[in-house]
Design a protein around this motif. Structure first.
Motif, PDB file in Angstrom:
ATOM      1  N   ARG A  68       0.808  -1.208   0.000  1.00 34.58           N
ATOM      2  CA  ARG A  68       0.000   0.000   0.000  1.00 34.58           C
ATOM      3  C   ARG A  68       0.856   1.279   0.000  1.00 34.58           C
ATOM      4  O   ARG A  68       0.596   2.221   0.737  1.00 34.58           O
ATOM      5  N   GLY A  69       1.888   1.245  -0.849  1.00 32.43           N
ATOM      6  CA  GLY A  69       2.714   2.427  -1.040  1.00 32.43           C
ATOM      7  C   GLY A  69       3.758   2.667   0.032  1.00 32.43           C
ATOM      8  O   GLY A  69       4.435   3.708   0.017  1.00 32.43           O
ATOM      9  N   ARG A  70       3.904   1.703   0.941  1.00 31.26           N
ATOM     10  CA  ARG A  70       4.869   1.867   2.022  1.00 31.26           C
ATOM     11  C   ARG A  70       5.817   0.676   2.083  1.00 31.26           C
ATOM     12  O   ARG A  70       5.418  -0.482   1.832  1.00 31.26           O
ATOM     13  N   LEU A  71       7.058   0.954   2.421  1.00 36.08           N
ATOM     14  CA  LEU A  71       8.077  -0.076   2.612  1.00 36.08           C
ATOM     15  C   LEU A  71       8.008  -0.525   4.075  1.00 36.08           C
ATOM     16  O   LEU A  71       8.296   0.260   4.982  1.00 36.08           O
ATOM     17  N   HIS A  72       7.608  -1.776   4.288  1.00 37.68           N
ATOM     18  CA  HIS A  72       7.435  -2.311   5.650  1.00 37.68           C
ATOM     19  C   HIS A  72       8.635  -3.178   6.037  1.00 37.68           C
ATOM     20  O   HIS A  72       9.074  -4.021   5.255  1.00 37.68           O
ATOM     21  N   VAL A  73       9.106  -2.981   7.274  1.00 33.81           N
ATOM     22  CA  VAL A  73      10.239  -3.750   7.814  1.00 33.81           C
ATOM     23  C   VAL A  73       9.839  -4.255   9.195  1.00 33.81           C
ATOM     24  O   VAL A  73       9.463  -3.457  10.064  1.00 33.81           O
ATOM     25  N   MET A  74       9.925  -5.576   9.412  1.00 35.54           N
ATOM     26  CA  MET A  74       9.391  -6.186  10.634  1.00 35.54           C
ATOM     27  C   MET A  74      10.342  -7.225  11.201  1.00 35.54           C
ATOM     28  O   MET A  74      10.995  -7.954  10.458  1.00 35.54           O
ATOM     29  N   GLY A  75      10.371  -7.313  12.525  1.00 41.26           N
ATOM     30  CA  GLY A  75      11.065  -8.409  13.190  1.00 41.26           C
ATOM     31  C   GLY A  75      12.562  -8.396  12.948  1.00 41.26           C
ATOM     32  O   GLY A  75      13.223  -7.381  13.097  1.00 41.26           O
ATOM     33  N   GLY A  76      13.101  -9.558  12.557  1.00 37.63           N
ATOM     34  CA  GLY A  76      14.539  -9.708  12.451  1.00 37.63           C
ATOM     35  C   GLY A  76      15.162  -9.857  13.833  1.00 37.63           C
ATOM     36  O   GLY A  76      14.474 -10.044  14.840  1.00 37.63           O
ATOM     37  N   SER A  77      16.492  -9.781  13.888  1.00 35.47           N
ATOM     38  CA  SER A  77      17.212  -9.826  15.160  1.00 35.47           C
ATOM     39  C   SER A  77      17.852  -8.479  15.448  1.00 35.47           C
ATOM     40  O   SER A  77      18.113  -7.698  14.533  1.00 35.47           O
ATOM     41  N   LYS A  78      18.127  -8.247  16.717  1.00 32.39           N
ATOM     42  CA  LYS A  78      18.755  -6.994  17.120  1.00 32.39           C
ATOM     43  C   LYS A  78      20.255  -7.028  16.824  1.00 32.39           C
ATOM     44  O   LYS A  78      20.747  -7.949  16.176  1.00 32.39           O
ATOM     45  N   GLU A  79      20.973  -6.041  17.333  1.00 24.38           N
ATOM     46  CA  GLU A  79      22.376  -5.863  16.949  1.00 24.38           C
ATOM     47  C   GLU A  79      23.275  -7.061  17.249  1.00 24.38           C
ATOM     48  O   GLU A  79      24.281  -7.267  16.574  1.00 24.38           O
ATOM     49  N   ASN A  80      22.913  -7.871  18.228  1.00 25.91           N
ATOM     50  CA  ASN A  80      23.763  -9.025  18.564  1.00 25.91           C
ATOM     51  C   ASN A  80      23.486 -10.256  17.702  1.00 25.91           C
ATOM     52  O   ASN A  80      24.062 -11.315  17.921  1.00 25.91           O
ATOM     53  N   ARG A  81      22.553 -10.127  16.726  1.00 29.14           N
ATOM     54  CA  ARG A  81      22.181 -11.213  15.814  1.00 29.14           C
ATOM     55  C   ARG A  81      21.261 -12.248  16.453  1.00 29.14           C
ATOM     56  O   ARG A  81      20.719 -13.108  15.784  1.00 29.14           O
ATOM     57  N   HIS A  82      21.129 -12.248  17.757  1.00 28.18           N
ATOM     58  CA  HIS A  82      20.450 -13.324  18.470  1.00 28.18           C
ATOM     59  C   HIS A  82      19.105 -12.911  19.055  1.00 28.18           C
ATOM     60  O   HIS A  82      18.117 -13.647  18.941  1.00 28.18           O
ATOM     61  N   THR A  83      19.039 -11.734  19.678  1.00 26.32           N
ATOM     62  CA  THR A  83      17.816 -11.295  20.353  1.00 26.32           C
ATOM     63  C   THR A  83      16.750 -10.893  19.344  1.00 26.32           C
ATOM     64  O   THR A  83      16.991 -10.035  18.498  1.00 26.32           O
ATOM     65  N   PRO A  84      15.560 -11.514  19.391  1.00 29.63           N
ATOM     66  CA  PRO A  84      14.511 -11.187  18.417  1.00 29.63           C
ATOM     67  C   PRO A  84      14.025  -9.747  18.571  1.00 29.63           C
ATOM     68  O   PRO A  84      13.886  -9.249  19.689  1.00 29.63           O
ATOM     69  N   GLY A  85      13.767  -9.102  17.445  1.00 28.71           N
ATOM     70  CA  GLY A  85      13.170  -7.778  17.442  1.00 28.71           C
ATOM     71  C   GLY A  85      11.693  -7.877  17.086  1.00 28.71           C
ATOM     72  O   GLY A  85      11.325  -8.612  16.174  1.00 28.71           O
ATOM     73  N   LEU A  86      10.855  -7.129  17.784  1.00 29.24           N
ATOM     74  CA  LEU A  86       9.411  -7.127  17.515  1.00 29.24           C
ATOM     75  C   LEU A  86       8.969  -5.899  16.726  1.00 29.24           C
ATOM     76  O   LEU A  86       7.839  -5.841  16.240  1.00 29.24           O
ATOM     77  N   GLU A  87       9.850  -4.917  16.604  1.00 28.93           N
ATOM     78  CA  GLU A  87       9.473  -3.642  16.002  1.00 28.93           C
ATOM     79  C   GLU A  87       9.042  -3.798  14.549  1.00 28.93           C
ATOM     80  O   GLU A  87       9.489  -4.694  13.828  1.00 28.93           O
ATOM     81  N   HIS A  88       8.176  -2.893  14.154  1.00 27.25           N
ATOM     82  CA  HIS A  88       7.642  -2.853  12.791  1.00 27.25           C
ATOM     83  C   HIS A  88       7.603  -1.387  12.370  1.00 27.25           C
ATOM     84  O   HIS A  88       6.960  -0.561  13.018  1.00 27.25           O
TER      85      HIS A  88
END
Length: 421
Positions: free
Chosen positions: A213-233
């Protein structure tokens, strides 16, 4: 008396020899029966046709009755032996195409019409690629190599296209287990020109990424240490390769964080499929950021966003699956997913690769196994063109009986695929 003893001894010797010969013949027959092709584990490679044929094991009556009782059927063409968690599926005829110029692990790929743009990735744990290769589906050749920006990440990228421009989000910069960057870029595939996009609020490793819908969405992934899950969207308004905003907007967090997921837009809905929590981390104090294993949990989760902008949970995958971020294609209103990784082997504790081709029918919301790969493989890169399903690169298994990862490959394969809507 002496002569009689000699005759009796000779008779005994003859009987013993005959008995030994009979025993040898029986043992040879039993060995031959147990070594018959129908019960051995092997793959036949037809070099002339460049097609792999994976034979099916012939089951005995007891095995068939057990499967019938359990409501399952192992129609797989691969003999599973001690492999863990393989799923039954029909045999597919795979044709080997021209190999990629370089082997790639954790690379990225975007299809635009008849071309597959293949980015970055590890060559080895100590070597990362910083260029793009292009595969032409029409003539089956690789060409058009060009370099990426020096500041751009080399693996675990988020990536999506609008049909001309490719948006590249964060990822890991460098080899081994270095951390992610927050830098983002856009590529004009017609001019091969690169431009910057606003950086993410914080770095992310292997986030789920899509245009919706015209927006670039980025979700989840891992945080800076590669291990801790990220919930941000987050999301960013974009058009024709340009950002229409200077900053990313916060959106509804994803229910479960983590990297290595498929992220798909279909029928004006956004889907996030599979993935895992946790990943390798850099060994503390290592000057080269040497990789160190940590606990990982692979899951079957399928989430969807629609008009209500609330995450909905859909039917789960047939088994846990991760490392599938670019291993999917949309075919006749179905999401087709190729390979990946599942939970570790319960006894060896080694990583287990997947060798199935899965279908998620968006009309019925049902999963099915529609085929088997020539071998198990993770982080493979997938395209679909004129009825042919393609996959290239990734890391394959050690063999039919060992699903743990071994060789990083650049192989390109295809199979004819027809799905009903």
């Amino acid at each position: 008396m002496v002569r009689a003893s000699v005759k009796v001894g000779s008779a005994k010797l003859v009987v013993i020899c005959v008995g030994l010969l009979g025993f040898a013949l029986i043992a040879d027959f039993l060995w031959a029966s147990s070594s018959s092709p129908s019960s051995s584990s092997f793959s036949v490679f037809d070099s002339k046709a460049s097609t792999i044929i994976v034979p099916t094991k012939e089951k005995n009556k007891k095995e068939k009755e057990k499967e019938k009782k359990n409501g399952s059927s192992s129609s797989s063409g691969r003999l599973l032996a001690d492999a863990y968690a393989d799923l039954a599926g029909p045999q597919l005829n795979w044709e080997k195409m021209e190999t990629s110029p370089v082997p790639r692990l954790d690379g990225a790929a975007i299809q635009i019409r008849n071309r597959l743009f293949v980015f970055a990735g590890y060559g080895t744990i100590d070597l990362v690629h910083s260029h793009v290769d292009i595969y032409n589906f029409d003539d089956g050749t690789w060409g058009g190599r060009f370099d990426m920006p020096k500041e751009m990440a080399h693996s675990h990228l988020g990536m999506v296209t609008d049909g001309r421009y490719i948006y590249i989000v964060t990822g890991q910069y460098g080899p081994q287990c270095r951390g992610p960057t927050a830098r983002n870029f856009v590529l004009d595939t017609e001019t091969k020109q690169w431009k910057d996009l606003p950086s993410l609020p914080v770095p992310r490793y292997a986030p789920a990424t899509q245009l919706w819908r015209g927006r670039l969405h980025v979700m989840g992934g891992s945080k800076e240490n590669r291990h801790t899950p990220g919930l941000e969207h987050w999301s960013l308004a974009v058009k024709d390769g340009k950002a229409l905003e200077k900053e990313w907007r916060s959106e509804i967090p994803i229910p479960r964080g983590g990297p290595h997921r498929a992220c798909v837009v279909a029928n004006d809905r956004l889907y996030v499929i599979g993935g895992q929590e946790g990943d390798f981390m850099a060994k503390p104090g290592s000057p080269i950021f040497k990789c160190s294993r940590r606990m990982e949990v692979v899951y079957t989760d399928v989430y969807m966003l629609d008009d209500e902008m609330k995450w909905k949970t859909l039917p789960p995958m047939p088994k846990p699956n991760s490392h599938i971020e670019f291993a999917w294609a949309l075919v006749n209103n179905s999401i087709v997913i190729v390979g990946g990784t599942t939970e570790k082997h319960p006894e060896t504790k080694k990583m287990v690769l997947n060798g199935e081709v899965l279908q998620f029918n968006l009309n019925t919301l049902k999963w099915s196994v529609i085929g088997k790969l020539p071998y198990r493989v993770k982080t493979t890169l997938v395209g679909f063109w004129k009825g042919w399903l393609y996959f290239t690169s990734g890391q394959r298994d050690k063999g039919p009986d060992d699903p743990s990862p071994k060789k990083v490959i650049g192989d390109m394969w295809r199979t004819k695929l027809k799905l009903n809507e």
